[in-house]
Design an enzyme around this catalytic site. Structure first.
Site, short mmCIF file in Angstrom:
data_model
loop_
_atom_site.label_atom_id
_atom_site.label_comp_id
_atom_site.label_asym_id
_atom_site.label_seq_id
_atom_site.Cartn_x
_atom_site.Cartn_y
_atom_site.Cartn_z
N TRP A 192 0.83 -1.21 0.00
CA TRP A 192 0.00 0.00 0.00
C TRP A 192 0.86 1.26 0.00
CZ3 TRP A 192 -0.81 4.29 3.06
CH2 TRP A 192 -2.00 4.99 2.88
N ASP A 193 1.88 1.30 0.84
CA ASP A 193 2.73 2.49 0.95
C ASP A 193 3.35 2.86 -0.40
OD1 ASP A 193 3.55 2.90 4.21
OD2 ASP A 193 2.74 0.96 3.60
N THR A 194 3.96 1.86 -1.03
CA THR A 194 4.62 2.12 -2.30
C THR A 194 3.63 2.57 -3.36
OG1 THR A 194 6.40 0.53 -1.87
CG2 THR A 194 5.95 1.07 -4.17
#
Length: 247
Positions: A192-194
């Protein structure tokens, strides 16, 4: 501190704590975060995005929500993944600046104000802690360091990102900017972060990396081999969608 309530249009800051079987970390994290927020904002909420925990985290979250008016607990009966929990919490949040950080407080919490100020004062769309800048101080094993550096290099090369650290669990977002792209984000767990940061770049958002002090948590849920392979597969998938499929 202003007590948040559902009738309020907005607050200054919504801070989300994603939680899955984090009963030992939960109370210390909340009780350390509240006084830090009190130092620089008078309008905030802390959202515990609890994702189908089975170790008492849900019950502890309810205790904290009753004890502290600034705390909200969002519960899921079944685990849907860290990314899904974050998406759901941010969509239910009330803050103009949306923040999340890992419950183990691996990133020194003293950097919370600079993270929020990057959005609130400096006008960036996204801000993220970075363990890879030369000013950063990160304590981790040699193998994790090599794995992280390799992963971030691959993301920069394949997805045209300018960031040095995509996965640090310490991020802030301008509300309008993040909510405008959340429906594009397909990652349900660690990636999710990337994906959020890469899609932010594709939208032309201004993104700031902040050098932080970071230490590896003892109870990390990251499986180096399994999760590294899954993350690489998702990099390939996002590369295909953004770089090839659109042509």
């Amino acid at each position: 501190m202003t007590t948040p309530n559902t009738s309020a249009k907005t607050l200054q800051v919504s801070l989300v704590l994603p939680a899955y079987n984090e009963v030992d970390y939960l109370m210390p994290a909340v009780e350390k975060t509240i006084p830090v927020l009190d130092e620089f904002t008078d309008s905030y909420e802390i959202i515990i995005a609890e994702d189908g925990s089975t170790d008492g985290t849900a019950e502890r979250s309810e205790e904290l929500a009753h004890k502290y008016p600034c705390v909200r607990h969002i519960h899921r009966e079944q685990r849907l993944g860290r990314g899904t929990a974050l998406n759901n919490a941010f969509k239910q949040s009330l803050g103009e600046v949306l923040v999340y950080m890992d419950l183990d407080l691996a990133t020194d919490i003293s950097y919370l104000k600079p993270l929020v100020d990057a959005i609130m004062v400096e006008g960036y769309d996204f801000a993220t802690g970075s363990r890879m800048l030369k000013e950063s101080r990160a304590q981790r094993t040699f193998s994790r360091s090599i794995s992280s550096k390799s992963y971030n290099w691959i993301v920069r090369q394949m997805l045209s990102s300018k960031l040095y650290d995509h996965q640090c669990g310490f991020k802030a977002f301008k509300r309008q900017s993040l909510l405008g792209l959340l429906d594009e984000v397909e990652a349900t767990h660690w990636f999710w972060d990337t994906e959020v940061m890469v899609r932010g770049y594709n939208h032309g958002f201004r993104i700031k990396e902040i050098a932080v002090q970071w230490r590896s948590g003892k109870g990390t849920k990251v499986n180096m081999i399994k999760d590294s392979w899954n993350m690489f597969r998702q990099v390939l998938s996002l590369w295909w969608k953004l770089k090839v499929k659109r042509k």
